[in-house]
Write an enzyme that holds these catalytic residues in place. Sequence first.
Site, PDB file in Angstrom:
ATOM      1  N   LEU A  67      41.433  37.361  36.722  1.00  0.00           N
ATOM      2  CA  LEU A  67      39.882  37.386  36.989  1.00  0.00           C
ATOM      3  C   LEU A  67      39.066  38.450  35.940  1.00  0.00           C
ATOM      4  CD1 LEU A  67      41.298  37.185  40.138  1.00  0.00           C
ATOM      5  CD2 LEU A  67      39.160  36.970  40.760  1.00  0.00           C
ATOM      6  N   ARG A 109      45.469  41.717  43.653  1.00  0.00           N
ATOM      7  CA  ARG A 109      45.904  42.679  42.857  1.00  0.00           C
ATOM      8  C   ARG A 109      44.583  43.573  42.225  1.00  0.00           C
ATOM      9  NH1 ARG A 109      51.640  42.842  42.681  1.00  0.00           N
ATOM     10  NH2 ARG A 109      52.518  40.720  42.961  1.00  0.00           N
ATOM     11  N   GLY A 166      37.317  43.381  37.393  1.00  0.00           N
ATOM     12  CA  GLY A 166      38.381  42.508  36.916  1.00  0.00           C
ATOM     13  C   GLY A 166      39.681  42.877  37.680  1.00  0.00           C
ATOM     14  N   SER A 167      40.550  41.595  37.907  1.00  0.00           N
ATOM     15  CA  SER A 167      41.692  41.851  39.046  1.00  0.00           C
ATOM     16  C   SER A 167      42.426  40.569  38.772  1.00  0.00           C
ATOM     17  CB  SER A 167      41.141  42.012  40.325  1.00  0.00           C
ATOM     18  OG  SER A 167      40.113  40.985  40.734  1.00  0.00           O
ATOM     19  N   ARG A 168      43.349  40.434  39.680  1.00  0.00           N
ATOM     20  CA  ARG A 168      44.516  39.115  39.603  1.00  0.00           C
ATOM     21  C   ARG A 168      44.574  38.870  41.231  1.00  0.00           C
ATOM     22  NH1 ARG A 168      50.307  40.326  37.220  1.00  0.00           N
ATOM     23  NH2 ARG A 168      51.485  38.900  38.662  1.00  0.00           N
TER      24      ARG A 168
END
Length: 417
Positions: free
Chosen positions: A298, A354, A384-386
């Site tokens: 993301l 995450r 921002g991430s995952r």
Amino acid sequence: MTQSPAVRTVGPRGPVRLGDRAARTLTTELARHHGAKSALLVGVDAESAVLAAAIEALLPGDTLTVVPADGTGAAQLRDHITAQGSWVADRLRVVDSVGEADPADVLVLGQPLTGTADEARSTLDGLNKYLTDGGVLAAAVPALPGMTSGATAELERQGALFGVGADLVLRNTPPVRVHRLRFTPADATVAGRLGPAYRPSSVPLTQNMHIDSNGVAAAGIALGLAALTRAARPKSKLWLLPALAAAPVAAFFRDPQRDVPDDESAVVAASDGRVLSVERLRDERFGEQEFLRIAVFLSVLDVHVNRTPVAGKVVDYFVVDGGFAAAMKPAAEHNVAAYTVLDTARGTVVVAQRTGLIARRIVQRAPVGALLAKGERLGLIRFGSRTDVYLPADAAEALVGPGDRVLGGASVIARWL
């Protein structure tokens, strides 16, 4: 004849009433259950917003038993229900006391709890025996300090033990918190008959776009800083910086409505973003079986509200410590991550949220024991991430590959075999 549990609705600071938004939140478990179900509504009168919300939530095959509030005549309630027409009257039954009611799948307390902790505990103990196995009891308490003599603290305690969801309703006088309690385990397969839960704390901008409560708070802080800066330095233009930041900060927390595929074999994306990898692996934390893991990155421009890829029951949740590497890099494998483990009709499914280089805060809103519909909001990651979705490798086939763009709750990323 068993009398209805006494419920005091006048707290130390005056009466507490439930408005339309609180009523809809109280009846959300009734509204989201697509299969035929039985409901028990305790402590309402003909003018109750909770009664109106419960009637609106009824589906064909549902039954609703209503117990009048203290001092309210059953005859008056029956006349009111009869006036709603045969479709409603055929599904509703008014009884003089809760002792005449049968156990129900959903039990709603139509008045807020405002008394002492002992009174609240006595009320809940008297009602939970009127729940079927896996049934849910919904009750509201004032959310402001000093509004009760202990009922709020008791509901918090009960929520820690038996809670499967809680919502803060600010647009009520006074604000209230609605707790949903499940005292006996529910079958994970029931989640397949649920729709996503109504969440009152997000702010609607349009019919299809909301702002998550985190965004409302962040934008409020930015505007507050702008006001303080202007008050402190009225001749300076520095106040424009936080003022102009409020809109993009709120936009980061946008929460769009999504059309979740009806196909029972479809597995949907847990978040918006770009697929980083699709691989088979083993993770001993979730069992000896092999998993199919689909990782999605993301960016700061993507929607950061996370959703459940399949319907299931939350059976575990834990956070693993680590670093804060850029989420698109292999080193992100060892970042701080929150794991939500679901029991589903097809086996164990895991959603990992995450952190990234900028993302340092994970929000997870589904307590252990909660039943989640496919596409239901699970939480979010700030900036921002995952997200990783783990599926049983021998039961699912991936339909996406690295580089594909997906939308959380809408894009089909895999299919059950």
